[in-house]
Write an enzyme that holds these catalytic residues in place. Structure first.
Site, PDB file in Angstrom:
ATOM      1  N   HIS A   8      58.119  42.322  11.232  1.00  0.00           N
ATOM      2  CA  HIS A   8      56.866  43.065  11.294  1.00  0.00           C
ATOM      3  C   HIS A   8      57.178  44.490  10.890  1.00  0.00           C
ATOM      4  CE1 HIS A   8      52.806  44.145  12.452  1.00  0.00           C
ATOM      5  NE2 HIS A   8      53.333  45.244  12.956  1.00  0.00           N
ATOM      6  N   CYS A   9      56.555  44.962   9.841  1.00  0.00           N
ATOM      7  CA  CYS A   9      56.819  46.299   9.312  1.00  0.00           C
ATOM      8  C   CYS A   9      55.831  47.286   9.923  1.00  0.00           C
ATOM      9  CB  CYS A   9      56.707  46.302   7.794  1.00  0.00           C
ATOM     10  SG  CYS A   9      57.086  47.901   7.069  1.00  0.00           S
ATOM     11  N   GLU A  10      56.340  48.185  10.736  1.00  0.00           N
ATOM     12  CA  GLU A  10      55.488  49.204  11.362  1.00  0.00           C
ATOM     13  C   GLU A  10      54.986  50.213  10.337  1.00  0.00           C
ATOM     14  OE1 GLU A  10      54.307  49.380  14.413  1.00  0.00           O
ATOM     15  OE2 GLU A  10      55.348  47.570  15.046  1.00  0.00           O
ATOM     16  N   GLY A  13      52.189  48.302   8.826  1.00  0.00           N
ATOM     17  CA  GLY A  13      51.352  47.677   9.859  1.00  0.00           C
ATOM     18  C   GLY A  13      51.016  46.228   9.566  1.00  0.00           C
TER      19      GLY A  13
END
Length: 166
Positions: A8-10, A13
């Protein structure tokens, strides 16, 4: 619940998986290229650490040195992420599998550098890059058993019948 979940890429998002991993790679590539360009522009400045230490103190030189440190650090991180995702694409592995490794149930009995999901370089890259726009779900299958005594050394270049690296 993402097919071939990578991470999950912050930053964006969004979860990265089978459908958008190739697009994410292009995003990281363009980001790395942009940071490289910034480093070239900032590196061309005549102001720097020697200006601060040898010549008379200037606020502009201090700002340039701080900006260089910041941009060079971001560029280094971007290059690391880019290289890691290139290696993941070549080996048909996800960040999740790379980080968790042997702690995942379906990877029990494997070693650190085993490429259990690899289907060959061109097949790996085709499944990574060519699913943009025309994605079709694929049936996931358990990793193949590793034959370390096989004559096909290229299937397991890190450890095979002829040599052992790691």
């Amino acid at each position: 619940c993402v097919a071939k979940f990578d991470h999950h890429c912050e930053l964006i998002g969004n979860c990265i998986g089978e459908r958008n991993h190739g697009i994410f790679w292009w995003f990281v590539f363009s980001q790395t290229l942009a940071f490289y360009t910034c480093c070239r522009i900032i590196g061309s400045s005549s102001l720097g650490i020697t200006t601060l230490l040898v010549q008379q103190f200037q606020w502009a030189a201090l700002y340039v040195v701080l900006i260089k440190c910041y941009v060079y650090l971001l560029s280094l991180v971007s290059w690391i992420v880019f290289i890691i995702h290139c290696l993941l694409a070549i080996s048909n592995t996800t960040t999740f599998e790379f980080a968790k490794g042997r702690h995942l149930d379906y990877l029990k009995g494997t070693r650190e550098m085993d490429l259990v999901f690899s289907r060959g370089l061109f097949s790996n890259l085709r499944s990574f890059c060519c699913t943009i726009g025309n994605w079709k779900p694929t049936i996931w299958r358990m990793p193949d058993k590793i034959l370390r005594d096989s004559e096909k050394w290229w299937e397991h270049p890190w450890q095979n019948k002829y040599w052992s690296c790691c």
